[in-house]
Motif scaffolding. Structure first.
Motif, PDB file in Angstrom:
ATOM      1  N   ASP A   1       6.820  -5.946   3.976  1.00 45.42           N
ATOM      2  CA  ASP A   1       5.385  -6.185   4.099  1.00 45.42           C
ATOM      3  C   ASP A   1       4.858  -5.087   5.001  1.00 45.42           C
ATOM      4  O   ASP A   1       5.358  -4.896   6.105  1.00 45.42           O
ATOM      5  CB  ASP A   1       5.125  -7.543   4.747  1.00 45.42           C
ATOM      6  CG  ASP A   1       5.466  -8.681   3.814  1.00 45.42           C
ATOM      7  OD1 ASP A   1       5.760  -8.403   2.646  1.00 45.42           O
ATOM      8  OD2 ASP A   1       5.451  -9.835   4.264  1.00 45.42           O
ATOM      9  N   VAL A   2       3.852  -4.349   4.512  1.00 47.57           N
ATOM     10  CA  VAL A   2       3.380  -3.206   5.297  1.00 47.57           C
ATOM     11  C   VAL A   2       1.861  -3.232   5.414  1.00 47.57           C
ATOM     12  O   VAL A   2       1.164  -3.832   4.595  1.00 47.57           O
ATOM     13  CB  VAL A   2       3.804  -1.867   4.644  1.00 47.57           C
ATOM     14  CG1 VAL A   2       5.279  -1.640   4.819  1.00 47.57           C
ATOM     15  CG2 VAL A   2       3.428  -1.832   3.170  1.00 47.57           C
ATOM     16  N   ARG A   3       1.388  -2.551   6.460  1.00 49.26           N
ATOM     17  CA  ARG A   3      -0.047  -2.272   6.563  1.00 49.26           C
ATOM     18  C   ARG A   3      -0.266  -0.912   5.946  1.00 49.26           C
ATOM     19  O   ARG A   3       0.400   0.051   6.310  1.00 49.26           O
ATOM     20  CB  ARG A   3      -0.422  -2.150   8.041  1.00 49.26           C
ATOM     21  CG  ARG A   3      -0.871  -3.394   8.727  1.00 49.26           C
ATOM     22  CD  ARG A   3      -1.051  -3.088  10.196  1.00 49.26           C
ATOM     23  NE  ARG A   3      -2.416  -2.610  10.470  1.00 49.26           N
ATOM     24  CZ  ARG A   3      -3.372  -3.398  10.920  1.00 49.26           C
ATOM     25  NH1 ARG A   3      -3.123  -4.666  11.128  1.00 49.26           N
ATOM     26  NH2 ARG A   3      -4.582  -2.930  11.160  1.00 49.26           N
TER      27      ARG A   3
ATOM     28  N   ALA B   1       2.507  -5.644  -4.504  1.00 51.65           N
ATOM     29  CA  ALA B   1       1.452  -6.647  -4.526  1.00 51.65           C
ATOM     30  C   ALA B   1       0.564  -6.456  -3.310  1.00 51.65           C
ATOM     31  O   ALA B   1       1.050  -6.107  -2.232  1.00 51.65           O
ATOM     32  CB  ALA B   1       2.050  -8.048  -4.519  1.00 51.65           C
TER      33      ALA B   1
ATOM     34  N   GLY C   1      -1.692  -7.771  -0.309  1.00 51.40           N
ATOM     35  CA  GLY C   1      -1.903  -8.964   0.506  1.00 51.40           C
ATOM     36  C   GLY C   1      -3.382  -9.119   0.736  1.00 51.40           C
ATOM     37  O   GLY C   1      -4.179  -9.040  -0.202  1.00 51.40           O
ATOM     38  N   GLU C   2      -3.751  -9.289   2.000  1.00 47.09           N
ATOM     39  CA  GLU C   2      -5.175  -9.475   2.252  1.00 47.09           C
ATOM     40  C   GLU C   2      -5.762  -8.200   2.860  1.00 47.09           C
ATOM     41  O   GLU C   2      -5.029  -7.393   3.413  1.00 47.09           O
ATOM     42  CB  GLU C   2      -5.376 -10.662   3.194  1.00 47.09           C
ATOM     43  CG  GLU C   2      -4.662 -10.448   4.508  1.00 47.09           C
ATOM     44  CD  GLU C   2      -3.566 -11.459   4.748  1.00 47.09           C
ATOM     45  OE1 GLU C   2      -3.874 -12.476   5.320  1.00 47.09           O
ATOM     46  OE2 GLU C   2      -2.414 -11.188   4.373  1.00 47.09           O
TER      47      GLU C   2
ATOM     48  N   ALA D   1      -2.954  -5.290   3.744  1.00 57.24           N
ATOM     49  CA  ALA D   1      -1.553  -5.682   3.799  1.00 57.24           C
ATOM     50  C   ALA D   1      -1.005  -5.561   2.383  1.00 57.24           C
ATOM     51  O   ALA D   1      -1.709  -5.857   1.423  1.00 57.24           O
ATOM     52  CB  ALA D   1      -1.432  -7.118   4.292  1.00 57.24           C
ATOM     53  N   ALA D   2       0.224  -5.090   2.257  1.00 63.01           N
ATOM     54  CA  ALA D   2       0.822  -4.974   0.928  1.00 63.01           C
ATOM     55  C   ALA D   2       2.300  -5.316   1.016  1.00 63.01           C
ATOM     56  O   ALA D   2       2.931  -5.183   2.068  1.00 63.01           O
ATOM     57  CB  ALA D   2       0.646  -3.562   0.391  1.00 63.01           C
ATOM     58  N   ARG D   3       2.818  -5.812  -0.089  1.00 59.68           N
ATOM     59  CA  ARG D   3       4.258  -6.076  -0.142  1.00 59.68           C
ATOM     60  C   ARG D   3       4.873  -5.184  -1.203  1.00 59.68           C
ATOM     61  O   ARG D   3       4.418  -5.147  -2.341  1.00 59.68           O
ATOM     62  CB  ARG D   3       4.523  -7.536  -0.469  1.00 59.68           C
ATOM     63  CG  ARG D   3       6.011  -7.830  -0.641  1.00 59.68           C
ATOM     64  CD  ARG D   3       6.283  -9.293  -0.731  1.00 59.68           C
ATOM     65  NE  ARG D   3       5.890  -9.952   0.528  1.00 59.68           N
ATOM     66  CZ  ARG D   3       5.928 -11.270   0.712  1.00 59.68           C
ATOM     67  NH1 ARG D   3       6.346 -12.051  -0.248  1.00 59.68           N
ATOM     68  NH2 ARG D   3       5.565 -11.792   1.853  1.00 59.68           N
TER      69      ARG D   3
END
Lengths: 664, 147
Positions: free
Chosen positions: A517-519, A595, A597-598, A606-608
């Motif tokens: 999970d990354v910014r 994917a 995130g928010e 945020a992304a996975r």
């Protein structure tokens, strides 16, 4: 008008099904040929009425008739037409109607393809299926009528189909799954009919076998589709959650797999007759239990429709009646049937018995884990059973099952020459060990779970291929020998290889998925699994019934771009519901999965990002199993019998495939 | 023993052995993997064990979500309108996570009285309320009324 016609034919279907449940059965009882022959036309009429009913509900959806409550709750004028179509089974009432229509379809199919069966048998089978139909038709008409109207104040527009369900996977998943679930009703009906008739012979097993296999093929496809759908639609890349409803479809699959194998033993050797009957009852009961779990909302699940205790009670009653009634019949009639057929502890019969015990243990394991929260709740505790429970259990059961399978493939009916197994264990163990050590090392540090999984997968695949090789070898060469193998044998081999493929995929993807999970901000680079991911900002996008923020990710392999991925964050207009739509660069050996995130602040999101090796093997294996099952049904002996029976009216002991059951 | 009996014995031993092992394993695995549910009130009353995986549910308190500046760390309060507990989490929250929504967090109660969550679940349907959260809210409501 249109919903009323649908409603009316549903009521008529109940009337016809009630006749179907009574007349042929009574005919078989008093030996009245005319009454027995009523079964077929009634079965066709039932299916026709159900199809009309289903067709008119579909029409209400396609025409946006929001005065129908069910349409208003599950559709919207902005939906593309194909989702309006699949929305028919997007909610409780419609999916139940689909369930019943499929039951009607199976009943009509039995009526059409049972010309060779003795009349009382057909009459009983059709009546048993009619009884099940009466139960479910009363259920839908009394508690879950899809044709109820909002009158006179019909809403302007519908509440929309849950966005999760707006997907190709969901157009196909429920019909497949239901074909499987409901298909086990045929084996169930045959078993009960045989019990009623008091003739549990090998012929009964021969008749139920192809039906069971067809149902199993659909169930396998349905489960694989469901898992695939969960993977890209809701799971953030997970493919099996041990969710109560997944378990509800997995239990009949396990029991059905056991049933297929014990039917083989019953047909070929006349053994395990009463056991097979019991399994047929179990498999269908578990299908009903699955329906109960999904419909009643008693368990917390992603599939739980709005819970309604009335419906729960009704299905529970149906369940109790079916299981109670059939077990009572079993208790009354089964002891009559006895077999005196000898086999040694090295025989194929024993291996199939081991298969059955292990599959049943697996079923009970899943059943226990699924129902435990319900039982605990009765004692005032609120608990959930975590996925680790199921994973632990299956990491013991599956290896034992598969290792026994690998050896059992070489067995023969009655008795197997001593040494048959002994001389094969060492080569299989060597191949398995090589795979168990080697395959995980390709992906990273060796882990025991990946090692064990690879070991059993290679063990099984080697054994199956070896057996195919041996059976093909002969004077005329391997190729000619292979061509001569029967379709059902090839089907079996394909399905077993499919299992090996699925196990390998599961073992590797579980251990070696890389996930972060990354910014990300425009221009952010992420290094993972030897690939570079460059985030190139967000673009806005307008779909038919949603607006989306779409991320742009460039995927680079050693500086060369291999893919551009566009994951969406969608907001559906009708409900305002937000949905993640993952983007996948798929490959047979690995998937790259991104994917969104928010949104965080400014242009930061945020992304996975995930790298999933061999994840496609999971569903490829499922597909192979389904192909295997299909091959088995296409076996010559089934077609020859159809031809032979055109000339003959009643079935004799004619079996051109040389599969004469041994008589003791 | 005649062969028939011997065969039957073998089968029975198989079944008993297999079933026995399976039951033992299942009970062990169950005992390791049961996650009890606690409401914020129960945790405030000290009923929940520390450092054990538990499930906590309630409504996300309005205005309580705080994000870390440069990682994916986030914390928020979960309430049953009687008591409130702080949940810390690192990662991506589910789509339906928002303030005022019912959620269930799976995590461990730490010494500072906060929950360190491994997983945050918000259900997939807006109208859907996790049943255990609903019950916890009802209980808290009843307790309030009884005071």
């Amino acid at each position: 008008m249109i919903p009323e016609i649908g409603h009316y034919s549903l009521v008529l279907a109940l009337a016809v099904t009630t006749l179907l449940a009574v007349i042929p059965l009574a005919g078989a009882w008093i030996n009245d040929g005319l009454w027995m022959r009523m079964g077929r036309p009634l079965a066709y009429a039932q299916f026709l009425l159900l199809a009309i009913s289903f067709g008119f509900l579909t029409a209400a959806f396609l025409m946006d008739d929001f005065s129908v409550r069910y349409v208003a709750n599950n559709s919207n004028s902005l939906l593309p037409w194909y989702y309006k179509f699949s929305a028919v089974w997007g909610g409780h009432e419609g999916s139940l109607l689909l369930w019943i229509m499929i039951l009607g379809g199976w009943t009509a199919a039995v009526a059409a393809f049972s010309k060779s069966l003795p009349e009382p048998m057909v009459a009983r089978v059709l009546s048993v299926m009619g009884i099940v139909g009466v139960g479910f038709l009363s259920f839908i008409l009394l508690t879950s009528n899809p044709f109820l109207r909002y009158l006179p104040n019909a809403p302007q527009d519908g509440a929309d189909l849950n966005p999760l369900l707006q997907d190709i996977g969901l157009i196909m998943h429920p019909p497949m799954l239901y074909m499987g679930y409901v298909g086990f009703s045929v084996a169930f009906a045959f078993a009960l009919a045989a019990l009623m008739g008091g003739k549990l012979d090998a012929a009964w097993a021969r008749w139920s076998r192809p039906w069971t296999t067809v149902a199993w093929v659909f169930l396998t496809l349905g489960i694989a589709l469901g898992s695939w759908w969960a993977y890209y639609e809701l799971g953030w890349g997970g493919w099996w959650f041990w969710d109560p409803v997944e378990n509800a479809s997995f239990m009949p699959w396990l029991a059905g797999t056991a049933l297929m194998h014990s039917l083989a033993a019953t047909e070929k050797r006349g053994v395990f007759k009463t056991w097979t009957v019991l399994l047929a009852i179990f498999a269908f009961s578990l299908s009903l239990l699955g329906t109960f779990l999904v419909r009643s909302g008693v368990l917390t699940s992603v599939h739980a429709f709005a819970s309604d205790p009335e419906r729960g009670r009704f299905v529970l009653m149906l369940l109790a009646l079916t299981i109670g009634g059939s077990l009572l019949l079993y208790a009354l009639r089964a002891p009559v049937v006895k077999s005196h057929i000898r086999y040694t502890e090295r025989s194929r019969e024993v291996f199939l018995l081991i298969n059955n015990i292990l599959l049943l243990v697996a079923t009970v394991t899943v059943l226990g884990g699924t129902l435990f929260p319900l039982i605990a709740e009765a004692f005032g505790k609120e608990v959930s059973v975590g996925a680790p429970y199921f994973n632990t259990m299956f990491s013991f059961i599956v290896p034992v099952l598969v290792i026994a399978m690998g050896i059992g493939l070489f067995s023969h009916w009655k008795d197997t020459r001593p040494g048959t197994y002994g001389r094969r264990i060492l080569p299989l163990a060597i191949a398995g060990t090589a795979g168990g050590i080697g395959i995980p090392l390709i992906y990273g540090e060796w882990e025991w779970s990946a090692g064990l999984g690879s070991f059993i997968a290679i063990w099984l695949a080697t054994a199956q291929l070896w057996d195919v090789w041996e059976k093909s070898s002969g004077k005329s060469g391997v190729v000619a020998g292979f061509k001569r193998l029967s379709r059902s044998y090839k089907g079996m081999a394909t399905a077993h290889l499919g299992l090996a493929v699925t196990i390998l995929g599961a073992a590797i993807v579980s251990s070696y998925t890389e996930e972060r999970d990354v910014r990300v901000d425009t221009g952010t680079q992420v290094e993972m699994a030897g690939l570079t991911f460059v985030f190139d900002g967000i673009q806005e996008l307008k779909g038919p019934n949603y607006v989306a923020d779409q991320g742009i990710f460039h995927v680079l392999d050693e500086g060369k771009e291999i893919a551009v991925l566009h994951p969406d964050k969608r907001r559906y207009l009708a409900t305002g519901q937000v949905m993640t739509e993952a983007a996948i660069d798929w490959g047979i050996l690995r998937d790259v999965y991104v994917a969104l995130g928010e949104p965080l602040e400014g242009t930061t999101w945020a992304a996975r990002i995930q790298y999933k090796p061999l994840v496609r093997f999971l569903w490829l294996g499922g597909l192979l199993m389904a192909i295997g099952g299909t091959l088995a049904i296409l076996d010559r002996r089934y077609r020859i019998r159809v031809k032979a029976n055109k000339a003959r009216t009643s079935v004799g002991e004619s079996d051109a495939g040389g599969t004469q059951p041994a008589k003791a | 023993m005649n062969p028939k009996r011997k065969q039957r014995m073998l089968i029975i031993l198989f079944v008993l052995g297999g079933v026995g092992i399976a039951i033992g394993l299942a009970l062990y695995a169950l005992s390791q993997n049961i996650n009890l549910f606690y409401s914020p009130s129960q945790i405030a009353a000290g009923e929940a064990p520390k450092d054990t995986l538990i499930r906590v549910g309630g409504m996300v308190e309005e205005g309580s979500v705080e994000r870390h500046k440069d990682s994916l760390k986030v914390q928020f309060n979960v309430t049953d309108f009687q008591h409130t507990i702080t949940v810390r989490y690192e990662g991506i929250l589910p789509d339906l996570f928002r303030e005022g929504q019912g959620i269930v967090a799976m995590g461990r109660l730490r010494d500072d009285g906060t929950i360190e969550a491994q997983e945050v679940l918000a259900k997939h349907d807006e109208k859907y309320m996790p049943p255990e959260v609903q019950r916890a809210l009802d209980k808290a409501e009843a307790a309030k009324a009884g005071e």
